[in-house]
Design a protein around this motif. Structure first.
Motif, short mmCIF file in Angstrom:
data_model
loop_
_atom_site.label_atom_id
_atom_site.label_comp_id
_atom_site.label_asym_id
_atom_site.label_seq_id
_atom_site.Cartn_x
_atom_site.Cartn_y
_atom_site.Cartn_z
N UNK A 8 0.82 -1.21 0.00
CA UNK A 8 0.00 0.00 0.00
C UNK A 8 0.86 1.26 0.00
N UNK A 9 0.24 2.40 -0.13
CA UNK A 9 0.97 3.66 -0.07
C UNK A 9 1.20 4.07 1.39
N UNK A 10 0.24 3.76 2.23
CA UNK A 10 0.35 4.03 3.66
C UNK A 10 0.00 2.76 4.42
N UNK A 11 0.72 2.56 5.52
CA UNK A 11 0.47 1.38 6.34
C UNK A 11 0.72 1.75 7.78
N UNK A 12 -0.31 1.67 8.59
CA UNK A 12 -0.19 1.93 10.02
C UNK A 12 -0.52 0.63 10.73
N UNK A 13 0.37 0.21 11.62
CA UNK A 13 0.18 -1.07 12.26
C UNK A 13 0.78 -1.05 13.66
N UNK A 14 0.41 -2.03 14.45
CA UNK A 14 0.90 -2.08 15.82
C UNK A 14 2.19 -2.88 15.91
N UNK A 15 2.95 -2.57 16.92
CA UNK A 15 4.17 -3.32 17.21
C UNK A 15 3.84 -4.80 17.33
N UNK A 16 4.73 -5.61 16.81
CA UNK A 16 4.57 -7.05 16.93
C UNK A 16 3.84 -7.69 15.77
N UNK A 17 3.16 -6.86 14.98
CA UNK A 17 2.43 -7.42 13.83
C UNK A 17 3.40 -7.80 12.70
N UNK A 18 2.87 -8.57 11.76
CA UNK A 18 3.60 -8.94 10.54
C UNK A 18 2.89 -8.28 9.36
#
Lengths: 113, 113
Positions: A8-18
């Motif tokens: 994607x152009x933007x990706x926001x995710x939490x720590x620990x995710x893959x």
């Protein structure tokens, strides 16, 4: 008719995710790259593939794993994301080792929270 | 191993001023040299490139660069900058016949209207 496209152009995710970032080029190039651009705008080469074969693997944590299913695609999978992985990741392609420039994708801004 | 250094990290100029950004590389063999520009929030775009021949190369948007082999330098110049030249500028080097495509740390140019 984008030459090098990333999703994607933007990706926001939490720590620990893959998470995975995908890159595709329609230029017929043999060589593809992943670069990481940090908050200071420094562009660091991470990986390069030529005809699906890994040829450059800089000192990158092994949580980062590139995969090239064919020479038009180079994906980047990141395991156990950390805050320090937040950056803009650029994909690029080039026709091998010839006298040509690299063409860049639009970048993927990854934010780890 | 090849490396690239850009000594000017931040440059502030008024419109119509002349610009020169330094780029030095470290590599004993033949190199291909590039300058890229990155406008805020955008991907890298090629300004100009040097492979061989005339050491003075002209690029887009009125930019030019001069390759001085004895000084391992490839400085970027523009006689008269515009407000729209505000951007990050990157020098890159590729050792001939190799896949490595290395960037300098970048120079942030701000042009005041």
């Amino acid at each position: 008719d984008t030459a090098v496209s990333q999703t994607p152009k933007y990706l926001v995710t939490q720590m620990g995710n893959d998470k995975s970032i995908k890159c595709e080029q329609n230029l017929g190039h043999d060589t593809m790259y992943w670069y990481k651009q940090d908050s200071k705008k420094f562009l660091k080469i991470m990986f390069s593939y030529n005809n699906k074969e890994l040829i450059i693997n800089e000192t990158v944590p092994n949580r980062f794993s590139p995969k090239s299913p064919d020479k038009a695609h180079l994906n980047l999978h990141i395991n156990s994301l950390e805050l320090g992985d937040s950056a803009v990741y650029f994909c690029a392609s080039r026709p091998g080792r010839s006298d040509t420039e690299a063409f860049f994708g639009q970048g993927t801004r990854l934010t780890v929270v | 191993a090849q490396s690239v250094s850009q000594h000017n990290h931040h440059v502030i100029l008024s419109e119509a001023a002349s610009l020169e950004l330094g780029c030095n590389y470290s590599y004993g063999g033949t190199v291909n040299l590039f300058w890229y520009v990155q406008y805020p929030g955008q991907h890298l775009q090629l300004l100009l490139k040097y492979f061989s021949g005339d050491p003075l190369v002209k690029g887009i948007k009125g930019f030019e660069a001069e390759f001085i082999k004895s000084k391992f330098s490839f400085n970027l110049r523009k006689p008269s900058v515009q407000w729209s030249d505000t951007a990050e500028y990157f020098c890159a080097v590729n050792a001939l016949g190799t896949y490595k495509y290395i960037f300098g740390t970048g120079t942030r140019l701000k042009v005041l209207a």
